[in-house]
Design a protein around this motif. Structure first.
Motif, PDB file in Angstrom:
ATOM      1  N   ILE A 306       0.841  -1.196   0.000  1.00  0.00           N
ATOM      2  CA  ILE A 306       0.000   0.000   0.000  1.00  0.00           C
ATOM      3  C   ILE A 306       0.874   1.242   0.000  1.00  0.00           C
ATOM      4  O   ILE A 306       1.579   1.536   0.967  1.00  0.00           O
ATOM      5  CB  ILE A 306      -0.955   0.007   1.211  1.00  0.00           C
ATOM      6  CG1 ILE A 306      -1.780  -1.272   1.223  1.00  0.00           C
ATOM      7  CG2 ILE A 306      -1.845   1.239   1.159  1.00  0.00           C
ATOM      8  CD1 ILE A 306      -2.563  -1.534  -0.044  1.00  0.00           C
ATOM      9  N   ASN A 310      -2.458   4.645  -3.444  1.00  0.00           N
ATOM     10  CA  ASN A 310      -3.563   3.708  -3.243  1.00  0.00           C
ATOM     11  C   ASN A 310      -4.616   4.232  -2.264  1.00  0.00           C
ATOM     12  O   ASN A 310      -5.689   3.627  -2.131  1.00  0.00           O
ATOM     13  CB  ASN A 310      -3.045   2.356  -2.753  1.00  0.00           C
ATOM     14  CG  ASN A 310      -2.045   1.724  -3.699  1.00  0.00           C
ATOM     15  OD1 ASN A 310      -0.925   1.407  -3.316  1.00  0.00           O
ATOM     16  ND2 ASN A 310      -2.424   1.562  -4.950  1.00  0.00           N
ATOM     17  N   SER A 315     -11.101   4.676   1.180  1.00  0.00           N
ATOM     18  CA  SER A 315     -10.944   3.300   0.739  1.00  0.00           C
ATOM     19  C   SER A 315      -9.644   3.146  -0.042  1.00  0.00           C
ATOM     20  O   SER A 315      -8.968   4.124  -0.346  1.00  0.00           O
ATOM     21  CB  SER A 315     -12.134   2.877  -0.128  1.00  0.00           C
ATOM     22  OG  SER A 315     -12.227   3.712  -1.272  1.00  0.00           O
ATOM     23  N   LEU A 316      -9.306   1.906  -0.345  1.00  0.00           N
ATOM     24  CA  LEU A 316      -8.090   1.614  -1.102  1.00  0.00           C
ATOM     25  C   LEU A 316      -8.428   1.411  -2.574  1.00  0.00           C
ATOM     26  O   LEU A 316      -9.444   0.814  -2.920  1.00  0.00           O
ATOM     27  CB  LEU A 316      -7.407   0.353  -0.559  1.00  0.00           C
ATOM     28  CG  LEU A 316      -6.778   0.482   0.834  1.00  0.00           C
ATOM     29  CD1 LEU A 316      -6.244  -0.872   1.310  1.00  0.00           C
ATOM     30  CD2 LEU A 316      -5.648   1.512   0.837  1.00  0.00           C
ATOM     31  N   ASP A 317      -7.558   1.900  -3.435  1.00  0.00           N
ATOM     32  CA  ASP A 317      -7.711   1.767  -4.883  1.00  0.00           C
ATOM     33  C   ASP A 317      -6.464   1.066  -5.420  1.00  0.00           C
ATOM     34  O   ASP A 317      -5.358   1.580  -5.294  1.00  0.00           O
ATOM     35  CB  ASP A 317      -7.870   3.145  -5.516  1.00  0.00           C
ATOM     36  CG  ASP A 317      -8.077   3.091  -7.014  1.00  0.00           C
ATOM     37  OD1 ASP A 317      -7.936   2.005  -7.602  1.00  0.00           O
ATOM     38  OD2 ASP A 317      -8.379   4.142  -7.611  1.00  0.00           O
ATOM     39  N   PHE A 318      -6.670  -0.091  -6.032  1.00  0.00           N
ATOM     40  CA  PHE A 318      -5.540  -0.887  -6.523  1.00  0.00           C
ATOM     41  C   PHE A 318      -5.328  -0.738  -8.027  1.00  0.00           C
ATOM     42  O   PHE A 318      -4.684  -1.580  -8.643  1.00  0.00           O
ATOM     43  CB  PHE A 318      -5.759  -2.362  -6.162  1.00  0.00           C
ATOM     44  CG  PHE A 318      -5.657  -2.645  -4.685  1.00  0.00           C
ATOM     45  CD1 PHE A 318      -4.425  -2.831  -4.075  1.00  0.00           C
ATOM     46  CD2 PHE A 318      -6.794  -2.699  -3.901  1.00  0.00           C
ATOM     47  CE1 PHE A 318      -4.330  -3.075  -2.711  1.00  0.00           C
ATOM     48  CE2 PHE A 318      -6.710  -2.950  -2.543  1.00  0.00           C
ATOM     49  CZ  PHE A 318      -5.475  -3.141  -1.943  1.00  0.00           C
ATOM     50  N   VAL A 360      -8.803  -0.355   5.546  1.00  0.00           N
ATOM     51  CA  VAL A 360      -8.560  -1.638   4.890  1.00  0.00           C
ATOM     52  C   VAL A 360      -9.812  -2.510   5.012  1.00  0.00           C
ATOM     53  O   VAL A 360     -10.365  -2.665   6.098  1.00  0.00           O
ATOM     54  CB  VAL A 360      -7.347  -2.362   5.506  1.00  0.00           C
ATOM     55  CG1 VAL A 360      -7.122  -3.714   4.811  1.00  0.00           C
ATOM     56  CG2 VAL A 360      -6.099  -1.491   5.401  1.00  0.00           C
ATOM     57  N   ASN A 361     -10.248  -3.035   3.886  1.00  0.00           N
ATOM     58  CA  ASN A 361     -11.386  -3.947   3.849  1.00  0.00           C
ATOM     59  C   ASN A 361     -10.876  -5.381   3.727  1.00  0.00           C
ATOM     60  O   ASN A 361      -9.766  -5.609   3.245  1.00  0.00           O
ATOM     61  CB  ASN A 361     -12.278  -3.608   2.643  1.00  0.00           C
ATOM     62  CG  ASN A 361     -13.617  -4.291   2.693  1.00  0.00           C
ATOM     63  OD1 ASN A 361     -13.720  -5.489   2.475  1.00  0.00           O
ATOM     64  ND2 ASN A 361     -14.649  -3.506   2.965  1.00  0.00           N
ATOM     65  N   LYS A 363     -11.581  -7.640   1.711  1.00  0.00           N
ATOM     66  CA  LYS A 363     -11.279  -8.007   0.322  1.00  0.00           C
ATOM     67  C   LYS A 363      -9.935  -7.456  -0.143  1.00  0.00           C
ATOM     68  O   LYS A 363      -9.395  -7.893  -1.172  1.00  0.00           O
ATOM     69  CB  LYS A 363     -12.386  -7.528  -0.611  1.00  0.00           C
ATOM     70  CG  LYS A 363     -12.529  -6.020  -0.688  1.00  0.00           C
ATOM     71  CD  LYS A 363     -13.643  -5.614  -1.634  1.00  0.00           C
ATOM     72  CE  LYS A 363     -13.854  -4.096  -1.652  1.00  0.00           C
ATOM     73  NZ  LYS A 363     -12.671  -3.319  -2.019  1.00  0.00           N
ATOM     74  N   ASP A 364      -9.393  -6.459   0.593  1.00  0.00           N
ATOM     75  CA  ASP A 364      -8.106  -5.862   0.228  1.00  0.00           C
ATOM     76  C   ASP A 364      -6.923  -6.717   0.667  1.00  0.00           C
ATOM     77  O   ASP A 364      -5.804  -6.520   0.191  1.00  0.00           O
ATOM     78  CB  ASP A 364      -7.961  -4.471   0.863  1.00  0.00           C
ATOM     79  CG  ASP A 364      -9.050  -3.511   0.435  1.00  0.00           C
ATOM     80  OD1 ASP A 364      -9.499  -3.609  -0.722  1.00  0.00           O
ATOM     81  OD2 ASP A 364      -9.445  -2.664   1.258  1.00  0.00           O
ATOM     82  N   THR A 365      -7.143  -7.599   1.612  1.00  0.00           N
ATOM     83  CA  THR A 365      -6.055  -8.387   2.179  1.00  0.00           C
ATOM     84  C   THR A 365      -5.852  -9.673   1.374  1.00  0.00           C
ATOM     85  O   THR A 365      -6.783 -10.155   0.721  1.00  0.00           O
ATOM     86  CB  THR A 365      -6.348  -8.733   3.650  1.00  0.00           C
ATOM     87  OG1 THR A 365      -7.565  -9.482   3.716  1.00  0.00           O
ATOM     88  CG2 THR A 365      -6.476  -7.489   4.492  1.00  0.00           C
ATOM     89  N   CYS A 367      -2.218  -7.664   2.170  1.00  0.00           N
ATOM     90  CA  CYS A 367      -1.447  -6.556   1.627  1.00  0.00           C
ATOM     91  C   CYS A 367      -0.478  -6.071   2.695  1.00  0.00           C
ATOM     92  O   CYS A 367      -0.628  -6.397   3.878  1.00  0.00           O
ATOM     93  CB  CYS A 367      -2.349  -5.423   1.138  1.00  0.00           C
ATOM     94  SG  CYS A 367      -3.521  -4.801   2.370  1.00  0.00           S
TER      95      CYS A 367
END
Length: 481
Positions: A306, A310, A315-318, A360-361, A363-365, A367
């Motif tokens: 991260i 990002n 929220s996180l953007d990949f 961090v959600n 679904k993001d892990t 990471c």
């Protein structure tokens, strides 16, 4: 407190009444918006009496009486050196070709001016068109000024068959830009458009009277659309201000306006409820710095790290993710569901990376936490939702901004973040504040989404209307009668 209804009445009316056209567009949300726009425009405006195939894919059928020619039959290449003392111009996708002094005034920033060696500049006449470095993305710009411009640009001199205002719409239409883009793969590799690229795209020759009618119609209609878009943007700005003020007040003053207050003795906090405790972030949520992964480990797949890019305000953007091999991960910097992250380097302000944050959600892990991004380590005294709203408030951003006056790029340390003060209510009240803000910000966010959708549809309508007019799909001659 917190009611959306307190927005200025005129702008609320703008949304509810002037935007009634959006109700008619609601059914388009599950359809092809562009095709539906074309059909609705075709219903509103009559076509020309007769058409024929233009033989040019991007134009399609054209009215009888229109012709198709090579573009250099309408525009010649003005490759003329500027003379000493001519005003220097700037080509802009937003403002067209305007004096550099005017551009700097509008943008509030300076541009590079040629002081010596002005003989490298090109001469531009008012009414010429200019192919700039951005024309590949936004079309060709009309100049309403005489002056000089960068030698990297291409100046087009119109013929007597050209009504400049009509071609200013045509040469910035979506279909024309796509046709221009198809002329060379070199452009996609970052090279500039040349006269040869321009010459490869055929153009319509339209009767002078028709050009004038179409240009006048589009001037009038796009002005109306642009006025409404400006009102929408003002409404969005007010909603954002409302949201920000709502959060800042709740996390510093609480929900009960009748409770006794006390001086926090912290300038940006002001008074806080008497039962709240003044403390510092380092005692409630110390910030852990990320790990400096070596760039030679970076690859196109594996475990994402991260970075600043990002973090997207919540929220996180990949989209632009960087990865490392799974066996090179560090367990101390493994991120978990619910972790709150903070950007600690870069530019400042509402859209800057310093102070940007994300949650961090699951679904993001998995990471990993990269350098210049921090993770809050919360103690049991601080409810995660309360911290999240606090770091998105002015009470968090103000001390950072005050400490960085005159600095465009800035780095903040975990130690500095730890010194920021906040008023801390008990856990029960923290949860009430979070529940209240979740509910009220959701209302504002829902309205923002509706306004943004209306803006999107209006912009699509503007594009479709221009396209239909300049390619002869609608007959506007009786509209101006």
């Amino acid at each position: 407190r917190g009611s959306v209804g307190r927005l200025p009445v005129a702008l609320v009316r703008c949304y509810h009444f002037e935007c009634n056209a959006q109700d008619a567009m609601a059914s388009w949300r599950t359809m092809d918006v562009k095709e539906t726009m074309k059909k609705n425009i075709a219903k509103k405006y009559r076509p020309y009496p007769a058409y024929r195939d233009s033989g040019v894919e991007w134009i399609g059928e054209i009215p009888e009486g229109w012709e198709i020619v090579r573009s250099k039959a309408l525009f010649s290449h003005r490759n003329q050196k500027a003379t000493s003392g001519e005003e220097q111009l700037t080509a802009s996708q937003v403002y067209g070709v305007i004096p550099q002094s005017l551009f700097m005034e509008k943008e509030g920033r300076r541009v590079v001016q040629v002081i010596t060696g002005q003989d490298i500049l090109k001469h531009v006449e008012a009414g010429d068109f200019v192919i700039s470095m951005r024309s590949f993305q936004g079309g060709i710009e009309l100049s309403e000024y005489t002056g000089s411009i960068s030698s990297a640009y291409v100046v087009l001199k119109p013929s007597q068959n050209v009504v400049q205002q009509y071609y200013s719409y045509l040469l910035k239409s979506t279909q024309y830009i796509q046709a221009l883009q198809s002329t060379s793969n070199l452009v996609r590799d970052g090279q500039a458009l040349r006269f040869q690229n321009f010459s490869q795209v055929d153009l319509p020759v339209v009767p002078i009277e028709d050009q004038q009618v179409i240009a006048s119609f589009l001037d009038y209609e796009t002005a109306k659309i642009d006025t409404l878009l400006a009102k929408y943007q003002r409404l969005l700005d007010l909603l954002e201000e409302k949201r920000s003020a709502l959060i800042s007040r709740a996390v510093t003053k609480g929900l009960d306006s009748n409770v006794p207050m006390k001086d926090s003795r912290v300038g940006w906090l002001g008074e806080i409820p008497e039962g709240w405790e003044i403390t510092k972030l380092k005692y409630l949520a110390p910030l852990q710095s990320g790990y400096a992964f070596k760039s030679e480990l970076f690859q196109n797949d594996g475990i994402p790290i991260i970075k600043m890019s990002n973090l997207k305000r919540g929220s996180l953007d990949f989209t632009e993710a960087t990865f490392i091999p799974a066996d090179k991960c560090n367990r101390d910097f493994a991120l978990n569901d619910g972790d709150i992250l903070l950007g600690m380097s870069g530019s400042l302000g509402e859209t800057g990376s310093v102070g940007n944050y994300a949650v961090v959600n699951r679904k993001d892990t998995p990471c990993q936490l990269n350098q210049r991004v921090g993770r809050f380590r919360l103690t049991s005294a601080l409810f995660p939702g309360f911290l999240l709203y606090f770091i998105s408030s002015d009470s968090f951003s103000k001390p950072i901004m005050l400490d960085s006056i005159g600095t465009a790029q800035f780095n903040i340390s975990p130690e500095y973040i730890g010194t920021i003060s906040l008023g801390l209510p008990n856990q029960s009240e923290q949860r009430k504040v979070v529940s209240y803000l979740n509910r009220e910000t959701a209302k504002i966010d829902a309205l923002v989404a509706k306004v943004e959708r209306a803006v999107e549809l209006l912009k699509e309508y503007r594009i479709a209307l221009i396209s239909a007019a300049v390619t002869g799909k609608i007959d506007l001659r009786e509209e101006s009668a």
